[in-house]
Write a protein that holds these residues in place. Structure first.
Motif, PDB file in Angstrom:
ATOM      1  N   LYS A 219       0.832  -1.198   0.000  1.00 45.83           N
ATOM      2  CA  LYS A 219       0.000   0.000   0.000  1.00 45.83           C
ATOM      3  C   LYS A 219       0.870   1.253   0.000  1.00 45.83           C
ATOM      4  N   ARG A 220       1.910   1.236   0.845  1.00 46.82           N
ATOM      5  CA  ARG A 220       2.785   2.409   0.917  1.00 46.82           C
ATOM      6  C   ARG A 220       3.511   2.638  -0.399  1.00 46.82           C
ATOM      7  N   LEU A 221       4.040   1.558  -0.982  1.00 44.55           N
ATOM      8  CA  LEU A 221       4.777   1.692  -2.238  1.00 44.55           C
ATOM      9  C   LEU A 221       3.877   2.191  -3.362  1.00 44.55           C
ATOM     10  N   ASN A 222       2.663   1.646  -3.453  1.00 42.43           N
ATOM     11  CA  ASN A 222       1.725   2.095  -4.489  1.00 42.43           C
ATOM     12  C   ASN A 222       1.312   3.543  -4.269  1.00 42.43           C
ATOM     13  N   PHE A 223       1.124   3.889  -2.981  1.00 42.87           N
ATOM     14  CA  PHE A 223       0.727   5.273  -2.678  1.00 42.87           C
ATOM     15  C   PHE A 223       1.815   6.253  -3.087  1.00 42.87           C
ATOM     16  N   LEU A 224       3.084   5.952  -2.734  1.00 39.61           N
ATOM     17  CA  LEU A 224       4.169   6.854  -3.100  1.00 39.61           C
ATOM     18  C   LEU A 224       4.338   6.908  -4.618  1.00 39.61           C
ATOM     19  N   ARG A 225       4.061   5.802  -5.300  1.00 41.60           N
ATOM     20  CA  ARG A 225       4.120   5.823  -6.764  1.00 41.60           C
ATOM     21  C   ARG A 225       3.087   6.808  -7.320  1.00 41.60           C
ATOM     22  N   GLU A 226       1.874   6.800  -6.745  1.00 40.04           N
ATOM     23  CA  GLU A 226       0.852   7.747  -7.175  1.00 40.04           C
ATOM     24  C   GLU A 226       1.275   9.181  -6.881  1.00 40.04           C
ATOM     25  N   VAL A 227       1.916   9.387  -5.727  1.00 42.08           N
ATOM     26  CA  VAL A 227       2.379  10.733  -5.373  1.00 42.08           C
ATOM     27  C   VAL A 227       3.414  11.219  -6.382  1.00 42.08           C
ATOM     28  N   PHE A 228       4.362  10.347  -6.740  1.00 43.56           N
ATOM     29  CA  PHE A 228       5.378  10.736  -7.716  1.00 43.56           C
ATOM     30  C   PHE A 228       4.746  11.063  -9.069  1.00 43.56           C
ATOM     31  N   LEU A 229       3.722  10.303  -9.468  1.00 47.74           N
ATOM     32  CA  LEU A 229       3.034  10.594 -10.726  1.00 47.74           C
ATOM     33  C   LEU A 229       2.317  11.941 -10.658  1.00 47.74           C
ATOM     34  N   ASP A 230       1.709  12.236  -9.487  1.00 48.28           N
ATOM     35  CA  ASP A 230       1.055  13.542  -9.322  1.00 48.28           C
ATOM     36  C   ASP A 230       2.069  14.678  -9.395  1.00 48.28           C
TER      37      ASP A 230
END
Length: 425
Positions: A219-230
């Motif tokens: 969950k954390r890794l996917n969340f940070l991936r979304e943050v980087f995309l944003d």
């Protein structure tokens, strides 16, 4: 006797100690919380850079816009130059928007997710860390108990090995040792068998807890991936229609710059194409006063100048306080050079009082009223006053219907000025 002893060759160091070997997995939870803090610091620093860049663009644009407006550039190329300043201002706004998105969206998103995912306890540490540790301990407890029994049997085997050294001393002790060996072997094999039976359940329980930790980390890794995309989406101005429009407008304005148009403009304003009020002959009319009032002055600007300084009729329109494309009536008898050069100026005309042969006998001078200038004014005609904001002068005549007053500066110079440029002292 030595050959009949079934000595086991297993040593304690041959057993891989797995109990408690989950610290790294548990520590990953605390590392995830720290990485969220690092992410927020990273975003804040980038937002600070965007803010500083936007401010620098704004300051640069403001300073150069003033320099261009006050400089000698004119026409379409001046508009192209100003368009460059406009581009900087628009890009500054876009980078300011990037800064706002980073702080208001990305930073808040990470902060809120960290708050929801990690829960600190009163005594320190995180609730998720404690739950993971308890889960691992609970999963390992049955297997760890069996492993402890195996260790005890290994210690018993070591005692047996020491007893072998005493076989030569005492046969009875050898017999006892042989019995002890068989008993220890039997218990050891039994404990090892029980441990082997418990191993599958141990592995299953450990895998369940480990999978839970993996899911949390996923969950954390996917969340940070979304943050980087944003963050990438906010930083990538090339995908912004507003960003592309800034440079399309800049290119359009620069491309529209025309040297021919600028030269034509300059020629019409300061060259052969400028409007000229050529002297015209008019018959002398004794019924008209030889003095030229303020209304006639306005009429002169539109209908031309006369050789007698007397005009027929009065223009009721609003006077133009700044008309660069016309020649004033006070310059009617001056000879101009064939070339229009900024370095060559026409000779200064004499004051109206001198050209008319002294003071006007029909004009009475009142005592006057002291007034203060509200704005700077530069006279466009020979009979107009020039003054700065805050300077005091004397109003000699009230405002006429065209909005002009006659006044006198402290230096003694008399002339006209716009009535709305002053206030009573």
């Amino acid at each position: 006797i030595y050959k009949t002893i079934p000595c086991a060759s297993i040593k304690p160091t041959h057993i891989t100690i797995l109990v408690g070997n989950y610290k790294r997995t548990v520590k990953r939870i605390e590392d995830g919380h720290r990485l969220c803090n690092d992410m927020m610091s990273c975003i804040q620093e980038r937002a600070k850079i965007e803010k500083a860049y936007a401010q620098q663009l704004t300051d640069w644009s403001k300073r150069w816009r003033q320099l261009v407006e006050r400089g000698p550039q004119y026409g379409t190329l001046e508009r192209a130059w100003v368009a460059l300043m406009t581009e900087a201002e628009k890009v500054s706004e876009l980078h300011q928007e990037v800064k706002n998105n980073l702080l208001n969206e990305d930073l808040e998103k990470v902060k809120n997710w960290q708050k929801e995912a990690y829960h600190k306890q009163m005594m320190g540490g995180f609730k998720e860390t404690k739950e993971a540790e308890e889960g691992f301990r609970k999963a390992q407890k049955p297997w760890a108990k069996k492993l402890k029994e195996v260790k005890r049997q290994i210690l018993a085997k070591e005692k047996y090995e020491k007893s072998l050294d005493e076989l030569s001393k005492c046969t009875q002790r050898i017999k006892d040792a042989i019995c002890f060996v068989f008993q220890a072997k039997e218990k050891y094999e039994k404990s090892l068998d029980e441990l082997s039976k418990c191993t599958p359940q141990y592995m299953e329980n450990m895998e369940v807890v480990f999978e839970q930790c993996q899911q949390f980390e996923e969950k954390r890794l996917n969340f940070l991936r979304e943050v980087f995309l944003d963050i990438k989406r906010h930083l990538n101005l090339t995908e912004s229609q507003s960003y592309a429009a800034v440079y399309r407008e800049l290119e359009r304005t620069i491309a529209s710059a025309s040297a021919q148009e600028d030269l034509k403009l300059f020629s019409n304003v300061h060259g052969p194409g400028m409007h000229m009020n050529w002297p015209q002959f008019e018959e002398f009319n004794p019924e008209l006063s030889h003095s030229i009032n303020k209304k006639e002055k306005v009429k002169r600007n539109h209908d031309g100048v006369t050789l007698t300084q007397v005009t027929h009729g009065v223009d009721q329109g609003t006077p133009q306080t700044a008309n660069r494309g016309s020649v004033s009536s006070s310059e009617k008898n001056q000879q101009y050079s064939a070339e229009w050069s900024d370095d060559e100026q026409p000779p200064a005309a004499q004051p109206a009082s001198e050209t008319n042969g002294g003071e006007n006998p029909f004009e009475e001078e009142s005592k006057g009223v002291r007034v203060r200038a509200l704005y700077d004014y530069e006279g466009q005609e020979q009979d107009e006053l020039t003054f700065k904001a805050g300077e005091e002068l004397t109003k000699l005549e009230d405002e006429d219907e065209q909005g002009w007053c006659r006044g006198r500066l402290d230096s003694g110079q008399r002339g006209l000025y716009p009535a709305n440029y002053v206030e009573p002292v």
